[in-house]
Design an enzyme around this catalytic site. Structure first.
Site, short mmCIF file in Angstrom:
data_model
loop_
_atom_site.label_atom_id
_atom_site.label_comp_id
_atom_site.label_asym_id
_atom_site.label_seq_id
_atom_site.Cartn_x
_atom_site.Cartn_y
_atom_site.Cartn_z
N ASP A 310 0.85 -0.87 -0.44
CA ASP A 310 0.42 0.40 -0.39
C ASP A 310 1.34 0.53 -0.09
OD1 ASP A 310 -2.01 1.63 0.82
OD2 ASP A 310 -1.34 1.84 2.77
N ASP A 505 -1.66 -0.72 5.91
CA ASP A 505 -2.24 -0.47 7.18
C ASP A 505 -3.68 0.16 7.26
OD1 ASP A 505 -1.39 2.32 5.67
OD2 ASP A 505 -2.35 3.64 6.86
N ASP A 509 -7.37 -1.10 4.31
CA ASP A 509 -6.54 -2.48 4.10
C ASP A 509 -6.84 -3.88 4.62
OD1 ASP A 509 -4.84 -0.63 2.36
OD2 ASP A 509 -3.54 -0.20 3.67
P1 ADP Z 1 -3.09 4.21 -0.11
O1 ADP Z 1 -3.52 3.09 -1.10
O2 ADP Z 1 -2.10 4.91 -1.35
O3 ADP Z 1 -3.12 3.93 1.33
P2 ADP Z 1 -6.03 5.47 0.58
O4 ADP Z 1 -6.51 4.55 -0.44
O5 ADP Z 1 -5.50 4.99 1.52
O6 ADP Z 1 -4.23 5.91 -0.22
O7 ADP Z 1 -6.64 6.86 0.97
C1 ADP Z 1 -6.08 7.64 -1.31
C2 ADP Z 1 -6.38 9.12 -1.11
O8 ADP Z 1 -7.54 9.52 -0.68
C3 ADP Z 1 -6.13 10.01 -0.41
O9 ADP Z 1 -5.08 10.17 -0.61
C4 ADP Z 1 -6.89 11.46 0.43
O10 ADP Z 1 -6.33 11.79 -1.04
C5 ADP Z 1 -7.99 10.62 -0.54
N1 ADP Z 1 -8.71 10.24 1.98
C6 ADP Z 1 -9.21 9.32 1.76
N2 ADP Z 1 -9.57 9.21 3.07
C7 ADP Z 1 -9.80 10.46 3.31
C8 ADP Z 1 -10.38 11.26 4.30
N3 ADP Z 1 -10.45 10.94 5.13
N4 ADP Z 1 -9.67 12.31 4.49
C9 ADP Z 1 -9.02 13.12 3.66
N5 ADP Z 1 -8.63 12.61 2.36
C10 ADP Z 1 -9.06 11.22 2.04
MG MG Z 2 -3.07 2.81 2.92
#
Ligand code: ADP
Ligand code: MG
Length: 626
Positions: A310, A505, A509
Site C-alpha cells: 500500500d 495500514d 486495507d
Molecule cells: P493508499 O491506498 O495509498 O494508502 P488511500 O486509499 O488510503 O491511499 O487514500 C487515497 C486518497 O484518498 C488519499 O490520498 C486522500 O486524498 C483520500 N482520502 C481518503 N480518505 C480521506 C479522508 N478521510 N480525508 C481526506 N482524504 C482522504
Molecule cells: Mg494506506
C-alpha cells in the site's frame, strides 16, 4: 482439560514410567527377572493406555499422526517379551513432551521478554510536585517524569532538550535513539539517559505498547496451528516405518527385528524438531519487532514470491504535510482547512489525521461534525457548522458535486491532493506532500535479495502521484485509484501465480490483508482493524522490519526442514540396522533418544538467527544479537 491439569496428568504418567523402569532394573540386578518384567509392564501400561485414548480421539477428528508408531512399538515390545525396551520407550515418549515444552519455553523466551516490562505506575507533575498514578489515570497533556531506567508508559513527546531511549525490546535496535525536544517517544522503550519530562499524547490503552501487548497475548493464546510441514512428512514416515518393520519380520521370521525397528522410530524427530524451530523463529522475529501470529503464517511467509504494498501510511510516512491550499470558489484558505479538519476528526485515515493536526497547529478550534458518513480509503461526508462538507480523493468528491472548472490546481508533481467541497460546490484543494519512508529503497533491494520476485504498489491515490513518489524504486507494477474492494481483487488475481503478501495500514486495507496469503499490518497503535486482520504485525510502524522478518521466516523454516531431513535420515539408517539385527530393541530406543536430542538442539539454532537485512537497512549494529 485445562493446561495445568493436562501437565499434571502427563507428569504423573512420566513418573509411573520412570518408577517402573528403575524398579525393574533394580529387580533385574537382584536376579528377580520375572518381577522385573512385571515392574516394567506396570510402568508402560498407563503411558500406553493414555496414548491409545489420545490416538482414538485424534482419529475421530480425522487426523492420523505419528503417535501410532509409538503405540505400535510399545505394544509390539510388550507382546514379544521385550519389556525393558517397552519401558525405555515409555519413559522417552512421555519425557519427549517435557523435552519439547522445555525447548518451546526457551524458544518463546524473547516473546515473553516483550511482555514482561509493562509498567504499572507513572510519575506525574501536579501543582509543582510529583505524584505516583496508575497508568489508567493518565490523560493526554499530562506531564510525566521519566527517570533513568524507566519504561516509557504512554506515547508522548519529549519535553526536554535531549532524551536517549533504548528501544531494543521493541525493535531489536541495540543503540539508544537520540530524541530532541518535541520528538515522539514510543511507549515500551526504556530511558537510557538522564531523567526527562514527557508530555503524554495518548492514553495508556491507546498507546503503542498496549497494542503490542494485546497482540502478542492474542497470538500466544491462539494455539499454534500444527505445522503443515510436519503434516506432509508424517504419513510418508509412517509408511516407511511399517514397511521396514514388516519386511524385517517377514524376511527373518523373527518378530523381535520388527520390534527393534519400531522402537528406533519412536518418538520421532519430526514431532519434536519442527515446532521448536518454528517457534524459535517466531520468537526471533518478535525480537526485531515483527509479530508473526503462528507457525502456519511463518511457513507461508517463507514461501512468498509476490509482495503488494500500500502507499499512504505504508511505503510513505503517512504523515503528509500541507504544502498549499488552493481556493476555487472564493472561500478563504483558512476556512477550507478549518471545515475539512473539523470533518476529518471523524476519520482514522492517516491523511485525515494529518489534516486535523495541521489545523490544530494553526490554532483553529474545530467544531464537532455531525451526520458523518465515511467510505474508508475514499473520503468523508458530513455536516459542520450547519454546512455540508465533503473531504476526500478527487474522484470521491467529483462524483458528489460534479467536476468544475479550475479543479486542477498548480502543484508540484507527487503531492497528495485532497479535494474539499462545501454545500455542494468544490471549494478547493489541500495540496500535501507525503515522502517515502526512510530506507524504503534499501528495504526493497533487500526483499529482492530474499527472493521476492514481484513487487507491486496498490494505492487509492492518483497514478501520477504514485509514479512520482516511487520513481527509482524499480517496482514491477503500480495500480492506482483503487478502492479497498479493488485492492482485494488485485490480491486475488496475483494469488493465481503463487503466495502473495500484502502490506497495508488502517481500516481500509483490512479486507486486502485478510485476502492475502500473508497480510502484514503496520504498527500496533490506533486502528486495530488491520492489525487484527493481519497474520503479521510490524509492531513499531517501521517497514524496514519486513526484510528481517522474511529472512527469519525463511531461515527458521530451513532449519526445521534440515532437522527433519537429518533426523529422519538417521532414524531410517537406525531402522535398517535394526532390521538386519545390528541393534537390539533396547539399544534402538537409546539410539533414538540421542538422535532426538541432537535434532532438538539443532532446531534451537533458529533462536540465534541474525538477519543480514537488519544490518543492511542501516538501523542496526551487528552486535545486536543477545
Ligand atoms: P493508499 O491506498 O495509498 O494508502 P488511500 O486509499 O488510503 O491511499 O487514500 C487515497 C486518497 O484518498 C488519499 O490520498 C486522500 O486524498 C483520500 N482520502 C481518503 N480518505 C480521506 C479522508 N478521510 N480525508 C481526506 N482524504 C482522504
Ligand atoms: Mg494506506
Amino acid at each position: 482439560m485445562d493446561h495445568t491439569g493436562a501437565d499434571r496428568f502427563k507428569t504423573a504418567i512420566l513418573l509411573l514410567a520412570v518408577i517402573g523402569l528403575v524398579t525393574g532394573l533394580a529387580l533385574r540386578v537382584a536376579g528377580q527377572d520375572r518381577l522385573a518384567d512385571l515392574a516394567w509392564f506396570a510402568g508402560v501400561t498407563p503411558a500406553l493406555v493414555a496414548l491409545v485414548v489420545e490416538i482414538l480421539r485424534s482419529i475421530g477428528r480425522g487426523e492420523v499422526g505419528l503417535d501410532i508408531v509409538a503405540a505400535l512399538s510399545m505394544t509390539a515390545a510388550l507382546t514379544f517379551g521385550e519389556t525393558l525396551a517397552a519401558a525405555v520407550v515409555a519413559v522417552m515418549y512421555s519425557g519427549g513432551t517435557f523435552l519439547e515444552s522445555f525447548a518451546e519455553g526457551r524458544a518463546r523466551r524473547e516473546m515473553h521478554a516483550l511482555l514482561s516490562r509493562v509498567p504499572r505506575i507513572a510519575t506525574r507533575h501536579r501543582n509543582g510536585g510529583l505524584e505516583e498514578v496508575p497508568l489508567d489515570a493518565l490523560a493526554p497533556g499530562d506531564r510525566l517524569l521519566i527517570r533513568q531506567g524507566d519504561v516509557v508508559p504512554v506515547d508522548g513527546t519529549v519535553a526536554a532538550d535531549l532524551a536517549f531511549l533504548d528501544t531494543s525490546a521493541l525493535t531489536g535496535e541495540s543503540l539508544p535513539v537520540r530524541l530532541a525536544r518535541g520528538a515522539d517517544a514510543m511507549s515500551g522503550s526504556t530511558n537510557a539517559g538522564e531523567a526527562f519530562d514527557l508530555v503524554a499524547t495518548h492514553r495508556a490503552a491507546e498507546s503503542t505498547y498496549a497494542g503490542i501487548v494485546r497482540l502478542v497475548e492474542q497470538a500466544q493464546r491462539s494455539k499454534a496451528p500444527m505445522s503443515r510441514l510436519a503434516d506432509r512428512w508424517s504419513l510418508g514416515f509412517l509408511a516407511v516405518t511399517l514397511t521396514i518393520a514388516t519386511a524385517a519380520w517377514w524376511a527373518t521370521g523373527d518378530p523381535i527385528r520388527a520390534v527393534a525397528v519400531l522402537v528406533v522410530a519412536t518418538p520421532c524427530p519430526l514431532i519434536l524438531a519442527v515446532p521448536v524451530a518454528l517457534v524459535a523463529g517466531l520468537s526471533r522475529a518478535a525480537h526485531f519487532g515483527v509479530l508473526i501470529k503462528g507457525a502456519g503464517p511463518l511457513e507461508t511467509m517463507a514461501r512468498i514470491r509476490t509482495l503488494i504494498l500500500d502507499k499512504t501510511g505504508t511505503l510513505t510516512d503517512g504523515r503528509p504535510q500541507i504544502v498549499s491550499i488552493d481556493s476555487h470558489d472564493g472561500v478563504g484558505e483558512a476556512e477550507i482547512l478549518r471545515l475539512a479538519a473539523a470533518l476529518d476528526q471523524a476519520s482514522k485515515h492517516p491523511v485525515a489525521q494529518a489534516i486535523v493536526a495541521a489545523a490544530k497547529a494553526r490554532g483553529f478550534a474545530l467544531p464537532v461534525p455531525s451526520e458523518v458518513a465515511e467510505i474508508p480509503g475514499e473520503g468523508v461526508v458530513g455536516r459542520v457548522d450547519g454546512r455540508t462538507v465533503i473531504v476526500g480523493g478527487e474522484g470521491f468528491v467529483a462524483k458528489r458535486v460534479g467536476r468544475q472548472s479550475g479543479d486542477h490546481p498548480a502543484m508540484a508533481a507527487g503531492s497528495v491532493l485532497v479535494a474539499v467541497a462545501i454545500d455542494g460546490r468544490l471549494a478547493g484543494h489541500l495540496v500535501m506532500s507525503d515522502p517515502l519512508r526512510e530506507g524504503a529503497g534499501a528495504m526493497l533491494d533487500g526483499l529482492r535479495r530474499e527472493g521476492i520476485a514481484r513487487i507491486l504498489l496498490a494505492t487509492g491515490d492518483r497514478a501520477n502521484v504514485a509514479e512520482h513518489v516511487t520513481e527509482g524504486l524499480g517496482l514491477d507494477g503500480l495500480r492506482a485509484g483503487l478502492t479497498p474492494d479493488q485492492k482485494v481483487l488485485l490480491v486475488l488475481t496475483e494469488r493465481k501465480n503463487g503466495p502473495v503478501m500484502m502490506v497495508g495500514d488502517g481500516v481500509n486495507d483490512a479486507p486486502a490483508l485478510a485476502a492475502a496469503d500473508v497480510g502484514v499490518a503496520m504498527g500496533a497503535r490506533g486502528a486495530a482493524a488491520s492489525a487484527e486482520a493481519a497474520d503479521v504485525v510490524l509492531l513499531v510502524d517501521r517497514i524496514d522490519r519486513l526484510g528481517p522478518g522474511i529472512e527469519i521466516a525463511r531461515r527458521s523454516r530451513r532449519i526445521a526442514v534440515e532437522s527433519v531431513v537429518a533426523g529422519i535420515g538417521l532414524s531410517v539408517l537406525g531402522m535398517v540396522a535394526a532390521a538386519f539385527g545390528y541393534l537390539t530393541p533396547v539399544q534402538g530406543a537409546l539410539l533414538q533418544e540421542v538422535i532426538d536430542v541432537a535434532v532438538i538442539l539443532n532446531a534451537l539454532r533458529a533462536l540465534r538467527i541474525n538477519p543480514a537485512e537488519a544490518t543492511t537497512a542501516g538501523a542496526l549494529s551487528p552486535a545486536s544479537a543477545t
